[in-house]
Design a protein around this motif. Sequence first.
Motif, short mmCIF file in Angstrom:
data_model
loop_
_atom_site.label_atom_id
_atom_site.label_comp_id
_atom_site.label_asym_id
_atom_site.label_seq_id
_atom_site.Cartn_x
_atom_site.Cartn_y
_atom_site.Cartn_z
N VAL A 81 6.12 -0.71 17.59
CA VAL A 81 4.80 -0.58 18.20
C VAL A 81 4.10 0.62 17.59
N ASP A 82 2.83 0.42 17.18
CA ASP A 82 2.01 1.54 16.71
C ASP A 82 1.54 2.33 17.92
N HIS A 83 1.56 3.65 17.82
CA HIS A 83 1.03 4.51 18.89
C HIS A 83 -0.14 5.29 18.33
N VAL A 85 0.85 -1.19 0.00
CA VAL A 85 0.00 0.00 0.00
C VAL A 85 0.89 1.24 0.00
N GLN A 86 0.40 2.34 -0.61
CA GLN A 86 1.13 3.59 -0.54
C GLN A 86 0.94 4.17 0.86
N ILE A 87 2.03 4.58 1.47
CA ILE A 87 1.99 5.09 2.84
C ILE A 87 1.80 6.60 2.78
N ILE A 88 0.59 7.05 3.11
CA ILE A 88 0.31 8.48 3.08
C ILE A 88 0.10 9.04 4.49
N GLY A 89 0.24 8.19 5.48
CA GLY A 89 0.10 8.63 6.86
C GLY A 89 1.37 8.35 7.64
N GLN A 90 1.19 7.88 8.83
CA GLN A 90 2.29 7.66 9.77
C GLN A 90 2.87 6.26 9.62
N GLY A 91 3.63 6.00 8.62
CA GLY A 91 4.26 4.70 8.46
C GLY A 91 5.43 4.53 9.41
N VAL A 92 6.11 3.40 9.31
CA VAL A 92 7.30 3.16 10.12
C VAL A 92 8.45 2.78 9.21
N GLU A 93 9.65 3.16 9.62
CA GLU A 93 10.86 2.79 8.90
C GLU A 93 11.71 1.95 9.83
N VAL A 94 12.11 0.77 9.37
CA VAL A 94 12.92 -0.13 10.17
C VAL A 94 14.10 -0.58 9.33
N ASP A 95 15.29 -0.26 9.78
CA ASP A 95 16.51 -0.67 9.07
C ASP A 95 16.47 -0.28 7.59
N GLY A 96 15.93 0.91 7.29
CA GLY A 96 15.89 1.39 5.91
C GLY A 96 14.75 0.85 5.08
N HIS A 97 13.83 0.11 5.70
CA HIS A 97 12.66 -0.44 5.00
C HIS A 97 11.41 0.27 5.51
N PHE A 98 10.46 0.53 4.60
CA PHE A 98 9.24 1.24 4.96
C PHE A 98 8.06 0.28 5.05
N TYR A 99 7.23 0.49 6.09
CA TYR A 99 6.03 -0.31 6.30
C TYR A 99 4.90 0.64 6.68
N CYS A 100 3.65 0.25 6.37
CA CYS A 100 2.52 1.10 6.70
C CYS A 100 2.24 1.13 8.19
N GLY A 101 2.69 0.12 8.91
CA GLY A 101 2.50 0.09 10.36
C GLY A 101 3.27 -1.06 11.00
N ALA A 102 3.13 -1.15 12.31
CA ALA A 102 3.86 -2.18 13.06
C ALA A 102 3.46 -3.59 12.64
N HIS A 103 2.18 -3.80 12.32
CA HIS A 103 1.72 -5.13 11.92
C HIS A 103 2.51 -5.65 10.72
N CYS A 104 2.65 -4.82 9.69
CA CYS A 104 3.37 -5.25 8.49
C CYS A 104 4.86 -5.42 8.77
N SER A 105 5.43 -4.58 9.62
CA SER A 105 6.85 -4.74 9.93
C SER A 105 7.08 -6.05 10.67
N ARG A 106 6.17 -6.40 11.60
CA ARG A 106 6.30 -7.68 12.32
C ARG A 106 6.11 -8.86 11.38
N ALA A 107 5.21 -8.72 10.39
CA ALA A 107 4.99 -9.80 9.42
C ALA A 107 6.24 -10.06 8.59
N GLU A 108 7.12 -9.07 8.49
CA GLU A 108 8.37 -9.22 7.77
C GLU A 108 9.53 -9.60 8.71
N GLY A 109 9.19 -9.93 9.98
CA GLY A 109 10.20 -10.40 10.91
C GLY A 109 10.89 -9.32 11.73
N LYS A 110 10.44 -8.07 11.63
CA LYS A 110 11.04 -7.00 12.42
C LYS A 110 10.47 -7.05 13.82
N VAL A 111 11.25 -6.71 14.81
CA VAL A 111 10.80 -6.78 16.21
C VAL A 111 10.92 -5.43 16.88
#
Length: 77
Positions: free
Chosen positions: A74-76, A45-71
């Motif tokens: 947390v969404d606030h 999905v295109q991230i037009i709100g408050q996404g997260v960046e983990v180790d240089g990778h972009f996710y729409c939220g914590a759920h998707c980052s966890r699904a990719e194995g990131k630990v």
Amino acid sequence: MARCEVCGNDYGMTFEVHAQGAVHVFDCFSCAIHRMAPICEHCRVQIIGQGVEVDGHFYCGAHCSRAEGKVGIVDHV
């Protein structure tokens, strides 16, 4: 008048977005989102709100980052 870099519309009320040393010209917010919004690396999905960046990778939220194995992400609300 300037031309939108996405749709090519030659419009008198275009606007510029300055990002990472480049200048982009758009005629509407939807064209700007289409060109500028990062894409979630899990659900695509295109991230037009408050996404997260983990180790240089972009996710729409914590759920998707966890699904990719990131630990530890947390969404606030």
